[in-house]
Enzyme design. Structure first.
Site, PDB file in Angstrom:
ATOM      1  N   TYR A 129       0.355   3.045  23.659  1.00  0.00           N
ATOM      2  CA  TYR A 129       0.184   3.589  23.493  1.00  0.00           C
ATOM      3  C   TYR A 129      -0.373   3.605  22.449  1.00  0.00           C
ATOM      4  O   TYR A 129       0.894   3.258  21.706  1.00  0.00           O
ATOM      5  CB  TYR A 129       0.620   4.819  24.081  1.00  0.00           C
ATOM      6  CG  TYR A 129       0.444   5.529  25.253  1.00  0.00           C
ATOM      7  CD1 TYR A 129       0.000   6.649  25.308  1.00  0.00           C
ATOM      8  CD2 TYR A 129       1.084   5.154  26.170  1.00  0.00           C
ATOM      9  CE1 TYR A 129       0.446   7.420  26.926  1.00  0.00           C
ATOM     10  CE2 TYR A 129       1.339   5.246  27.445  1.00  0.00           C
ATOM     11  CZ  TYR A 129       0.791   6.332  27.814  1.00  0.00           C
ATOM     12  OH  TYR A 129       0.918   7.348  29.173  1.00  0.00           O
ATOM     13  N   LYS A 200       9.997  -5.802  31.247  1.00  0.00           N
ATOM     14  CA  LYS A 200       9.303  -6.444  32.063  1.00  0.00           C
ATOM     15  C   LYS A 200       9.275  -7.642  30.572  1.00  0.00           C
ATOM     16  O   LYS A 200       8.124  -8.790  30.944  1.00  0.00           O
ATOM     17  CB  LYS A 200       7.747  -6.389  32.344  1.00  0.00           C
ATOM     18  CG  LYS A 200       7.184  -6.981  33.444  1.00  0.00           C
ATOM     19  CD  LYS A 200       8.110  -6.192  34.827  1.00  0.00           C
ATOM     20  CE  LYS A 200       6.914  -7.959  35.909  1.00  0.00           C
ATOM     21  NZ  LYS A 200       8.008  -7.209  37.055  1.00  0.00           N
ATOM     22  N   ASP A 233      10.798  -2.674  37.146  1.00  0.00           N
ATOM     23  CA  ASP A 233      10.399  -2.515  38.703  1.00  0.00           C
ATOM     24  C   ASP A 233      11.829  -2.068  39.065  1.00  0.00           C
ATOM     25  O   ASP A 233      11.874  -2.391  40.399  1.00  0.00           O
ATOM     26  CB  ASP A 233      10.200  -3.718  39.182  1.00  0.00           C
ATOM     27  CG  ASP A 233      10.554  -5.414  38.896  1.00  0.00           C
ATOM     28  OD1 ASP A 233      11.209  -5.146  37.524  1.00  0.00           O
ATOM     29  OD2 ASP A 233      10.194  -6.152  39.500  1.00  0.00           O
ATOM     30  N   ASP A 257       6.725   6.887  30.377  1.00  0.00           N
ATOM     31  CA  ASP A 257       5.887   7.687  31.165  1.00  0.00           C
ATOM     32  C   ASP A 257       5.860   7.734  32.681  1.00  0.00           C
ATOM     33  O   ASP A 257       6.306   8.608  33.469  1.00  0.00           O
ATOM     34  CB  ASP A 257       4.538   7.688  30.532  1.00  0.00           C
ATOM     35  CG  ASP A 257       3.428   8.462  31.103  1.00  0.00           C
ATOM     36  OD1 ASP A 257       3.829   9.549  31.406  1.00  0.00           O
ATOM     37  OD2 ASP A 257       2.092   8.086  30.729  1.00  0.00           O
ATOM     38  N   ASP A 261       8.486  10.697  35.615  1.00  0.00           N
ATOM     39  CA  ASP A 261       7.926  11.332  35.748  1.00  0.00           C
ATOM     40  C   ASP A 261       8.630  11.363  37.463  1.00  0.00           C
ATOM     41  O   ASP A 261       8.957  12.132  38.367  1.00  0.00           O
ATOM     42  CB  ASP A 261       6.664  11.135  36.571  1.00  0.00           C
ATOM     43  CG  ASP A 261       5.585  12.139  36.106  1.00  0.00           C
ATOM     44  OD1 ASP A 261       6.144  12.299  34.849  1.00  0.00           O
ATOM     45  OD2 ASP A 261       4.389  12.583  36.927  1.00  0.00           O
TER      46      ASP A 261
END
Ligand code: NAD
Length: 362
Positions: A129, A200, A233, A257, A261
């Site tokens: 972003y 990652k 992950d 982000d 959630d």
């Protein structure tokens, strides 16, 4: 900038969809609670685009700049996204604090969500972003020798697009320091004092690996804080399986982000998840959820995320006692369980839930 009587000024911007509904309901609650606030609702978004020719008119910006607190609802279309662009990107609000906390009575899908109390700290300004995208052909022209880890050059993919991920030392160091300060504050309240870094870096060795290395270096400078790292992950699995083991989870922008959630849902639902976005001299507060067009206009949105965001705002404004009272009242309504919204298995409307919180404030 509270006035002589200690009254603080709040600018409330609903944004779009349920953002407007939950911010309006929260402001009514704050006013009815008698907190020392003067709440302003200047024009913004689509209405301001029509009336002032801009989604964030200068006067709205001036009021935000002078306010003690800013509460935002949610973005959806371009006019409300412009409000976030102003509040977040243009103000360099680089640290997005997303508390993940289970309130007894909330509808968690986990067998035992008791004791979930951690923070997803999302780096808010870098990573993937704000989008920096283009055609692959441009990238191939600019970086003809760039290869992926199996040796392909960009020109070998044919037609397509790319997105650039940015990880700067400055951006990483400042979010790492923010994470450490937050972990120390939480440690004073009995939490373990641990930073969990999520990347990652096994695949994105140079970019995510750099983030991990810089974060670890900063955390090691803080005596008494523990450091651990998980691949994104693995982290997502741990959020479901061992959420109670988390304290401050520092995530690169997109990972934060997505994971927030997931974490919110594990702790009880997206409708409960608040957040605050902090820059060095700037802060605003908003729920984690979006404008929810599927339920907008039905008065059934859960306002908890916005009420808890308002509690974070009150604390930030120096009204810690009011913040604690408000959060305790929300917790009481969940424990009681009789006036919860539909996402929590109840039948209460947005307004009925707020009335229950008001009554629980005593
Ligand atoms: P969303 O968060 O708006 O909704 C996801 C699901 O959760 C929907 O089923 C919705 O009904 C439910 N939900 C969300 N908040 C709820 C609440 N308070 N009470 C009850 N149910 C709730 O995400 P989406 O549907 O993917 O996106 C809709 C729009 O919101 C998009 O335009 C997206 O870009 C935008 N968005 C904005 C923000 C933000 O303003 N910070 C965040 C996420 C999404």
């Amino acid at each position: 900038m509270g006035d002589a009587a200690g009254v603080k000024t709040v600018v409330a911007l609903g944004g779009e969809g349920i953002g407007v509904e939950v911010v309006d309901a929260t402001c009514e609650l704050l006013a009815a609670a008698g907190f020392p606030l003067r709440i302003l609702t200047p024009p913004h978004g689509e209405a301001a685009q029509r009336s002032h020719g801009s989604p964030v008119p200068d006067e709205t910006k001036r009021l935000c700049g002078a306010a003690d607190g800013i509460l935002f609802g949610a973005a959806g279309g371009p006019a409300s996204v412009a409000v976030i662009t102003y509040l977040r990107w243009q103000q360099d609000a680089y640290a997005n604090v997303r508390p993940i906390k289970y309130y007894e009575g909330a509808r968690s899908p986990l067998a035992d969500p008791r004791g979930i109390d951690f923070v997803v700290l999302r780096e808010n300004m870098e990573g993937l972003y704000p989008a920096r995208e283009g055609d692959l052909a441009e990238l191939a022209r600019a970086l003809p020798e760039l290869r992926d880890h199996i040796g392909r050059r960009m020109g070998e993919y044919g037609e397509g697009r790319f997105a650039v991920k940015v990880v700067s030392r400055h951006g990483t160091e400042r979010i790492a320091r923010f994470a450490c300060e937050l972990a120390l504050k939480r440690r004073d309240r009995g939490r373990p004092g641990k930073i969990t870094c999520v990347t990652k870096s096994n695949v994105l060795v140079r970019s995510d690996g750099f983030f991990q290395e810089v974060v670890e270096g900063v955390v090691r400078q803080y005596a008494g804080l523990a450091f651990e790292h998980f691949y994104v992950d693995d982290a997502s699995r741990r959020f479901v399986r061992f959420p109670q083991a988390m304290d401050v989870v520092l995530c690169m922008n997109l990972y934060g982000d997505i994971l927030s959630d997931l974490a919110a849902e594990a702790a009880g639902g997206l409708g409960i998840a608040p957040s605050g976005c902090f820059g060095d001299r700037w802060a605003y507060f908003e729920s984690v959820h979006g404008s929810a067009p599927d339920i907008a206009g039905q008065a059934i949105a859960n306002p908890t995320a916005t009420i808890l965001s308002a509690a974070m705002m009150l604390e930030h404004m120096g009204l810690a006692a009011e913040a604690e009272r408000l959060e305790a009242a929300v917790a009481r309504v969940y424990r009681d369980g009789r006036r919860l919204t539909r996402d929590q298995g109840g039948t209460a409307t947005t307004g009925e839930f707020c009335k229950a919180v008001l009554e629980a404030l005593g």
